[in-house]
Design an enzyme around this catalytic site. Structure first.
Site, PDB file in Angstrom:
ATOM      1  N   GLN A  11       1.410   3.531   2.139  1.00 34.40           N
ATOM      2  CA  GLN A  11       2.205   3.754   3.361  1.00 34.40           C
ATOM      3  C   GLN A  11       2.779   2.446   3.890  1.00 34.40           C
ATOM      4  O   GLN A  11       2.912   2.241   5.095  1.00 34.40           O
ATOM      5  CB  GLN A  11       1.366   4.454   4.424  1.00 34.40           C
ATOM      6  CG  GLN A  11       1.177   5.937   4.159  1.00 34.40           C
ATOM      7  CD  GLN A  11       2.502   6.686   4.086  1.00 34.40           C
ATOM      8  OE1 GLN A  11       3.489   6.311   4.713  1.00 34.40           O
ATOM      9  NE2 GLN A  11       2.533   7.751   3.317  1.00 34.40           N
ATOM     10  N   SER A  12       3.143   1.547   2.985  1.00 29.34           N
ATOM     11  CA  SER A  12       3.620   0.222   3.385  1.00 29.34           C
ATOM     12  C   SER A  12       4.889   0.287   4.245  1.00 29.34           C
ATOM     13  O   SER A  12       5.922   0.818   3.818  1.00 29.34           O
ATOM     14  CB  SER A  12       3.903  -0.601   2.126  1.00 29.34           C
ATOM     15  OG  SER A  12       4.620  -1.764   2.451  1.00 29.34           O
ATOM     16  N   ASN A  13       4.794  -0.269   5.452  1.00 27.88           N
ATOM     17  CA  ASN A  13       5.984  -0.396   6.306  1.00 27.88           C
ATOM     18  C   ASN A  13       6.924  -1.444   5.743  1.00 27.88           C
ATOM     19  O   ASN A  13       8.143  -1.363   5.901  1.00 27.88           O
ATOM     20  CB  ASN A  13       5.561  -0.802   7.719  1.00 27.88           C
ATOM     21  CG  ASN A  13       4.645   0.221   8.350  1.00 27.88           C
ATOM     22  OD1 ASN A  13       5.009   1.397   8.469  1.00 27.88           O
ATOM     23  ND2 ASN A  13       3.455  -0.197   8.749  1.00 27.88           N
ATOM     24  N   GLY A  48       0.840  -1.195   0.000  1.00 25.85           N
ATOM     25  CA  GLY A  48       0.000   0.000   0.000  1.00 25.85           C
ATOM     26  C   GLY A  48       0.871   1.238   0.000  1.00 25.85           C
ATOM     27  O   GLY A  48       2.094   1.168   0.146  1.00 25.85           O
ATOM     28  N   CYS A  78       7.449  -2.108   2.523  1.00 23.87           N
ATOM     29  CA  CYS A  78       8.243  -1.526   1.436  1.00 23.87           C
ATOM     30  C   CYS A  78       9.394  -0.686   1.997  1.00 23.87           C
ATOM     31  O   CYS A  78      10.533  -0.787   1.543  1.00 23.87           O
ATOM     32  CB  CYS A  78       7.360  -0.667   0.529  1.00 23.87           C
ATOM     33  SG  CYS A  78       6.285  -1.644  -0.546  1.00 23.87           S
TER      34      CYS A  78
END
Ligand SMILES: *Cc1c(COP(=O)(O)O)cnc(C)c1O
Length: 324
Positions: A69-71, A67, A73
């Protein structure tokens, strides 16, 4: 399976004394938000195994998706930079100018961020990125969303071993472990090791997106593959996968005012901050269920703070402070 050392381990376990007294239960917090600064949260534990596998195969570029705001990634970007690997992130989002939260870190850590609109499929974009990288002579390694496959989930089997050791040091046994569930890998690893030990800890997951049935199936598939990879017989039935899907609220990464009120109450009264996407919903769900009397048999509860503080967006910050 090979493992890299990327996380700051073991993470501390802290007793929440005042909250425990108020609820009449022993409540502990495992600080997996302390696994590192750039890599903070649960994903780096999984990446210790996923990226070891990538290096083993001679890959030079990590590709993953998530997503906006992917943590996951962001942690992948940090690990890639640390190891001198390339990093391509397929991220769902429409505003190429945005540098909010984790997107700033993704870029600051040198990842190539490919924003895809809602109508484009992740797989399609990923195939395109892989093709381009190969044409340039690179060897990409694909990490699934959340690193939630049988390899990545070994990170949380190892975390369960870490918890077991800490139980011995603290002289307690956690009868209940609680986490937020987003792609299922964290839950799978904890459950797998708990089962291998023949231990009776109950593991409760609070879903933040899909419903219970979907998660029970996803998690069962991951656990079965973990058994197969170890050459162990799969348990005929995976009983006791405990997923509560009643606290998703208005949807993934969307917050209801009562959730924000709760998160602000926790930070102001108890001194630790939750994130609105995962731990805020998980902790809210757990406290609500304790208050309803649904954790009656639990004496020693461990909630794992899986991180996510870097993902707070401006909109979420404004909402949280406005409703106080
Ligand atoms: C990804 C994530 C989770 C969920 O973990 P899964 O293994 O994807 O189920 C929980 N908390 C935070 C902060 C996360 O980033």
């Amino acid at each position: 399976m090979k493992r890299l050392r990327l996380a700051n381990l073991p993470t501390p376990i802290q007793k929440l004394d005042r909250l425990s007294d108020e609820l009449g239960v022993n409540l502990y917090l495992k600080r997996d938000d302390f696994t590192g600064t750039e890599v903070s949260g649960n994903k780096v534990r999984k990446l210790e195994f996923s990226v070891a596998n990538a290096l083993n195969q001679g890959c030079d570029t990590l590709i993953t998706a998530g997503g906006i705001q992917s943590n996951h990634c962001r942690a992948t970007a940090a690990v890639a930079a640390k190891l001198g690997l390339g990093c391509d992130l397929i991220v769902r989002g429409e505003n190429p100018e945005s540098i909010e939260g984790n997107l700033f870190l993704d870029r600051a850590l040198g990842a190539r961020v490919h924003l895809i609109p809602p109508e484009q499929s992740r797989e399609e974009k990923m195939d395109e990125v892989v093709k381009n990288l190969k044409e340039q002579g690179h060897k990409p390694y694909l990490i699934p969303v959340g690193a939630s496959n049988a390899i990545g989930s070994l990170g949380y089997a190892a975390a369960m071993e870490e918890i077991t050791k800490q139980e011995q040091e603290l002289g307690i046994v956690f009868d209940t472990i609680v986490i937020a569930v987003g792609s299922g890998g964290t839950y799978s690893g904890l459950w797998y090791e708990n089962q291998k030990q023949g231990a009776k800890r109950k593991i409760y997951g609070f879903a933040v997106d899909h419903n219970r049935e979907i998660f029970v199936e996803t998690i069962s598939n991951i656990i079965n593959e973990m058994y197969r990879n170890e050459g162990l017989e799969e348990p005929a039935q995976l009983n006791g996968i405990l997923i509560n899907d009643q606290y998703i609220g208005t949807g993934y990464a969307k917050s209801r005012p009562e959730e924000m009120t709760f998160i602000m109450k926790v930070s102001r009264e108890y001194g630790f901050l939750l994130d609105p996407v995962y731990t805020g919903k998980g902790f809210y769900g757990m406290i609500s269920e304790i208050e309803k009397g649904n954790f009656k048999n639990a004496k020693n509860i461990l909630f794992i703070h899986t991180g996510g503080l870097q993902g707070w967006t401006l909109e979420q910050r404004e909402m949280a402070l406005k409703i106080l």
